[in-house]
Enzyme design. Structure first.
Site, short mmCIF file in Angstrom:
data_model
loop_
_atom_site.label_atom_id
_atom_site.label_comp_id
_atom_site.label_asym_id
_atom_site.label_seq_id
_atom_site.Cartn_x
_atom_site.Cartn_y
_atom_site.Cartn_z
N ASN A 201 146.33 143.84 105.96
CA ASN A 201 146.62 142.45 106.28
C ASN A 201 147.02 142.34 107.74
O ASN A 201 147.89 143.06 108.21
CB ASN A 201 147.75 141.93 105.38
CG ASN A 201 147.85 140.42 105.42
OD1 ASN A 201 147.86 139.83 106.49
ND2 ASN A 201 147.94 139.82 104.26
N CYS A 206 145.48 137.61 103.95
CA CYS A 206 145.25 138.01 102.56
C CYS A 206 144.21 137.10 101.91
O CYS A 206 143.47 137.52 101.03
CB CYS A 206 146.56 137.96 101.78
SG CYS A 206 147.43 136.40 101.93
N HIS A 453 150.09 133.51 99.06
CA HIS A 453 149.47 134.83 99.10
C HIS A 453 148.26 134.81 98.17
O HIS A 453 148.30 134.21 97.11
CB HIS A 453 150.50 135.87 98.64
CG HIS A 453 150.01 137.27 98.73
ND1 HIS A 453 149.46 137.79 99.88
CD2 HIS A 453 149.98 138.28 97.82
CE1 HIS A 453 149.12 139.04 99.69
NE2 HIS A 453 149.42 139.37 98.44
N ASP A 470 144.97 143.73 96.05
CA ASP A 470 146.06 143.01 96.70
C ASP A 470 146.31 143.64 98.06
O ASP A 470 147.10 144.56 98.21
CB ASP A 470 147.32 143.08 95.83
CG ASP A 470 148.43 142.16 96.33
OD1 ASP A 470 148.30 141.65 97.46
OD2 ASP A 470 149.42 141.95 95.61
#
Length: 1116
Positions: A201, A206, A453, A470
């Protein structure tokens, strides 16, 4: 995701950040997401139910809080101490900043961490439904001991007493905290555990990472990207195809997470863009459009359309006559309603819902006049890869803002769009195509409307195994986690005290599906195809393998770093090179001298052999000195290494002689004596009575300082004894008279004192490593030099500052530079600036400081003599700028500061014109004074006309100002101030009449759901008892001067809480407005629906300050 150090915000982007007083690095804007990387550690539900608590914090005297930050009392949840931290005036932003803080972080043991889901709220004390609540979750640790929202809500709303957040100077804050147990994940290896790697990131990317992972795991798409033509001469940062190929290759073959900087640079993004939170859907569309364009004329042309393009048909079919109008349109994704829909099928039902056009809304059919008709949408074909965007965000008319819909919304693993006899499809659709889809990926948004997020659940091969992507972390997940837990809705947590009659604590599941990707069952083998190295261009494989090898070399270098240290060796040549250029104080910048990377266990004698090879100085002729930092913060050679020290290893020398840790660098000065023809000779003997001194020569006529050499002298000798040697070093006559000064220190201020030539070095406290500056004494004629001696020159060098001045009207352009001193007073700076600009009166200059984070002028200018020195003007928290903005006023600044300037838009009663007036009055003046001043500037319809002042925001009237209200509190930055004549009908309003707001509006078509947009100039209208719409319409038409042909197309509706209810001509409008007083803009109004074709007013720029978010742009 990895959270950056907080950055400043200049837009209304709301992001979550750890609070920090120390802000480092490039700072376009302060950002991070509500889920830190650590938050992703919760991969499995905890065994125990989490402890929860709701804490209420009432803050009286809110506007009188003087501290920059303010803490609540400590409260305990889950055995941990917490508190709420707020910045009442914002943490470098024009918003209230609010965080949850670990209260005892400073006293916790090394390596502590705790995970919490929490919500923070500002309570609306008038109507609790308008309370502002934001939620997040975070892994708290010693580096990030607080987490929350830098832009919680605009200060303008918080401090407006009419909004309900500040009542009786009191603010009420609520915190709901749930503490969860987490598993340690720092050593987790995604590739080893799952076979996949994540994406790093960049700060707020993200949203992009989740989309890129989804696209990468559509192999047909990946193969097409690999086959886009690129060459070995292309630069990844300038070529989107090459950057994407490189990224996909690394995702396929790397063992660790992959960086995306090359790709974002190929988009033309700078650091600022990478720190902006954007929308997945918007980026998806823009990226696909770019790729579609780049694929034209190549072997993969049309891939985007083949995969993602579907078609639907918009139709209008008359009921009573044989007439049908159709229009075919393509789509790459579908927007489905979430609100009011239980699942995907209900959303599709709503999508194809038939609307009846009848009554006043009849359809004008060509050749058949106005007709009753049916209007709707049917699908002609669905694409092989179906992308469904779930409309989790919508506009809340009551709160006049975007809100996120966290309602429960279900989606199936298998989606059958042929259901119910193919009701979603047009009769013309190909019946041989089976529209049965299987779910491939679920993109999730966690957080609020302005920030959050993103991560994705994907099953790459459509097997039963799901994976969560993630950012850097990839984990295996089950189908329940990927589907059911992303439906949204509320989660009820059990009570801590079941014996008490407390309501259950409900925690909104702010993590929910935002985008779904389905793949047609009949084409999954074609789409989930094999992609291997033969699909990748040779030059790309070579380039990336080389890159990987270099990375491996760097990794090995780092892995062995603990076995090595760096020795930096400074020589006379380095001092000569540096002094007088970019360095004036002390002797050398150690970053610019020769460095040797040496194994720590190397004997120092072996190191000396390395030095001999490098500098051509035999080992026996080298003498090394150790540098030392003195108490006055100078850094000088302290003493030579002793013979027994030179027999040690490097690490022993570091530890014993230098008293440094194993990882420290070793800094040495190499003393080399030169004989005839500059050949090295043995250094002179050094006893305790000998001292090594360094000499700098100053030329006052040219303001030049340079290093001329060093001498070993007896401490009992006097400076006069070495004058001849110094003159020789300087190239002066042997008997030249010179003045000597000792350079003592330069922080926090310069200390350079005259040295008495007749006093011994010992009595003058001169020691090893000291610096003596000397110069010729100035004659009377030369006394005109700005810096006549060494102390004045060094003081000038230490405090000089080249300032870039910019006109406030052109804040992006440097206009000129001026060399000033940090010690210059406010008056010195404006005086010099006035001379530069050719102004007679420096007090007419107003300065504004620079915001280092937003790269913009600060909102408030510098007050007259409001700072002491130039250094104060350039300071911004812990940073220093070199930019100042100026403006030239028409009156002196001290006089202006006693005045308030308001920008007022005057609307003429009979002419269709708006004129902006700047009204400048003493701050204690009232609105009545503004109106009286305005009357002297504007043209009135008649001499006795009365004026009023209104507050207008986004085409709605929010306030009529009382004539007695003081102007000091009026804010014209956010709202438009409108002045107008009071119509005669309002002056003569009867006891039973109603005065209502009238606003223009249009409906902007969305996917089967129109959104109301106000535009134009709002106004008031008197409505009489029993008056019908037809009568009111004639008055409105006359008031607005609308031609009959245009006015016939207008529709009229009464609005309540943002929803239109259309009126008939015969309807008594009076009955729709039950209250006699003026309605608030957010409550009820009479709406005029028509096309907005009026020219945009110039002053409307102010109305765009609260844009939802900046659009995604790919520039290349």
């Amino acid at each position: 995701m990895v959270t950056p150090t907080p950055l400043d915000q200049q837009d209304d982007e709301e992001m979550l950040v750890p609070h920090s007083d120390v802000v480092e690095g490039p700072q376009p804007m302060e950002v991070a997401q509500p889920e830190a990387a650590a938050a992703t550690a919760v991969e499995n539900p905890p065994v125990e139910e989490p402890p929860t608590m709701k804490y209420t914090w009432t803050i009286p005297g809110f506007t009188r809080l003087n501290n920059r930050k303010h803490y609540s009392d400590v409260f305990v949840v889950g055995g941990y101490k917490w508190r709420v931290l707020i910045f009442p005036k914002g943490n470098n932003v024009d918003n209230l900043s609010m965080y949850l803080d670990v209260a005892d972080a400073a006293n916790l043991p090394y390596g502590w961490s705790r995970f919490s889901q929490f919500g923070l709220a500002i309570v609306n004390q008038i109507n609790s439904s308008y309370s502002i609540r934001k939620e997040s979750q975070h892994q708290f640790n010693s580096r990030e001991s607080d987490w929350g929202f830098t832009s919680f809500m605009p200060l303008s709303e918080l401090y407006d007493p009419t909004r309900g957040y500040l009542v009786n100077d009191t603010v009420v804050i609520e915190a709901e905290v749930a503490v969860r147990k987490v598993l340690d994940y720092w050593s987790y290896d995604s590739k080893k555990e799952t076979g996949f790697v994540g994406l790093k990131n960049q700060g707020a990317t993200c949203y992009m990472n989740s989309l890129l992972q989804t696209l990468y795991h559509i192999p047909y798409f990946r193969k097409a990207v690999y086959h886009m033509p690129t060459t070995e001469n292309d630069a990844p940062t300038a070529s989107i195809p090459l950057a994407l190929q490189s990224l996909f290759y690394k995702l396929q073959y790397n063992d660790t997470s992959v960086a995306t900087k090359e790709l974002t640079k190929s988009f033309g993004w700078d650091t600022y863009d990478s720190f902006m939170q954007h929308d997945v859907q918007e980026l998806n569309r823009v990226l696909c459009e770019k790729l579609e364009d780049k694929m034209k004329g190549t072997v993969v042309e049309g891939t985007i359309q083949k995969l993602f393009e579907g078609h639907h048909m918009n139709y209008i079919e008359c009921i009573n006559v044989d007439y049908k109008s159709t229009r075919k349109e393509s789509f790459y994704d579908l927007q489905l309603d979430v609100k009011g829909c239980k699942d995907v099928y209900e959303s599709f039902d709503k999508y194809v819902e038939v609307e009846r056009l009848e009554g006043d809304n009849k359809y004008h059919a060509e050749g058949h006049d106005l007709q009753d008709a049916k209007k709707g949408v049917l699908f002609i074909e669905f694409p092989p890869v179906l992308q469904l965007q779930l409309k989790r965000f919508e506009y809340d008319f009551m709160r006049d803002t975007m809100v996120k819909i966290n309602d429960r919304y279900e989606f199936p693993l298998e989606l059958d769009l042929d259901r119910d006899n193919r009701k979603y499809l047009s009769p013309d659709a190909d019946k041989s195509v089976r529209n049965l889809y299987t779910l491939h990926s679920v993109l999730v948004h966690s957080g609020g409307v302005h920030g959050g997020h993103y991560y994705a659940f994907i099953r790459p091969t459509l097997s039963d195994q799901w994976y969560k992507f993630d950012d850097e972390r990839v984990t295996k997940e089950d189908v329940k986690r990927a589907l059911e837990e992303q439906y949204g809705g509320e989660e009820e947590l059990p009570q801590n005290n079941p014996g008490f009659n407390n309501p259950p604590f409900k925690f909104t599941k702010y993590s929910n599906a935002y985008m779904l990707v389905y793949i047609r069952e009949s084409e999954k083998d074609k789409i989930i195809c094999n992609v291997d190295e033969k699909d990748i261009a040779e030059h790309l494989r070579v380039r990336l393998k080389k890159e990987k090898e270099e990375k491996e070399e760097k990794r090995k270098y780092k892995a062995q770093a603990h076995l090595f240290t760096t020795i930096k060796v400074a020589r006379d040549e380095d001092i000569t090179e540096q002094i007088g250029k970019n360095k004036y104080f002390d002797l050398v910048d150690h970053e610019k001298v020769k460095s040797f990377r040496i194994q720590k266990q190397t004997p120092f004698q072996l190191f000396k052999e390395e030095v001999a090879k490098e500098f051509g100085v035999p080992v026996e002729l080298q003498r090394f000195w150790i540098w030392a930092k003195r108490q006055n913060y100078t850094y000088r050679p302290n003493r030579p290494l002793l013979p027994h020290e030179e027999l040690q290893t490097v690490v022993e020398l570091l530890r014993e002689a230098c008293n440094k840790t194993n990882n420290a660098e070793l800094k040495l000065f190499l003393e080399i004596e030169r004989g005839p023809e500059e050949r090295p000779i043995p250094p002179p003997d050094k006893s305790s009575a000998d001292i090594l001194l360094f000499f700098k020569l100053y030329d006052p006529e040219n303001a030049i300082l340079r290093y001329v050499g060093r001498l070993m002298v007896k401490n009992s000798s006097k400076p006069m004894d070495i004058v001849g040697q110094l003159n020789q070093m300087a190239g002066f006559a042997p008997d030249e008279e010179i003045e000597l000064f000792e350079e003592i220190k330069f922080e926090p201020c310069v200390m350079c004192e005259h040295l008495d030539k007749k006093t011994s070095f010992r009595l003058s406290q001169i020691e090893d490593g000291d610096i003596i500056c000397f110069q010729k004494p100035l004659s009377i004629q030369e006394n005109e030099c700005p810096y006549p001696d060494v102390p004045s020159f060094l003081a000038y060098v230490q405090n000089r500052e080249v300032v870039r001045f910019r006109s406030l009207e052109k804040p992006k352009e440097d206009e000129f530079t001026m060399e000033l001193s940090k010690l210059h007073t406010y008056d010195d700076v404006v005086q010099r600036l006035a001379e530069k600009l050719g102004l007679d009166d420096p007090s007419k200059i107003r300065l504004t400081s620079h915001n280092c984070y937003s790269q913009q002028p600060k909102p408030q200018p510098i007050k007259y003599r409001g700072v002491d020195h130039l250094s104060d003007m350039l300071a911004h928290y812990n940073q220093t700028s070199d930019i100042l903005y100026y403006e030239v006023l028409d009156i002196p600044l001290p006089e202006l500061q006693g005045l308030k300037t308001l920008k007022v838009a005057f609307h003429h009663a009979t002419k269709d014109e708006v004129v902006i007036h700047n009204i400048r009055l003493p701050k204690q003046s009232t609105v009545g004074d503004v109106i009286n001043e305005l009357k002297t500037k504007v043209e009135l319809s008649h001499p006795d006309a009365e004026l009023r002042l209104l507050e207008v925001f986004f085409h709605k009237i929010y306030k009529i100002f009382s004539s007695t209200e003081r102007i000091e509190n009026i804010n014209d930055q956010y709202w438009t101030l409108r002045a107008e004549e009071i119509p005669e009908e309002e002056k003569n309003i009867g006891p039973s009449d109603r005065l209502v707001h009238v606003y223009h509006f249009t409906k902007e078509a969305g996917q089967n759901q129109a959104q109301v947009q106000n535009f134009g100039e709002p106004f008031f209208l008197v409505i009489h008892e029993g008056e019908t719409l037809e009568e009111i319409k004639s008055r409105i038409q006359k008031k607005l001067h609308v031609p009959d042909e245009d006015f016939a197309k207008w529709k009229f509706a009464s609005f309540s809480m943002g929803r239109p209810d259309y009126l008939q001509d015969t309807e008594v409008v009076y009955d729709r407005f039950q209250r006699k007083d003026v309605y608030g803009a957010w409550e009820q109004y009479l709406g005029l629906e028509h096309v907005d074709n009026a020219p945009k007013r110039a002053y409307a720029a102010n109305q765009n300050r609260h844009a939802y978010e900046k659009p995604v742009r790919i520039y290349n």
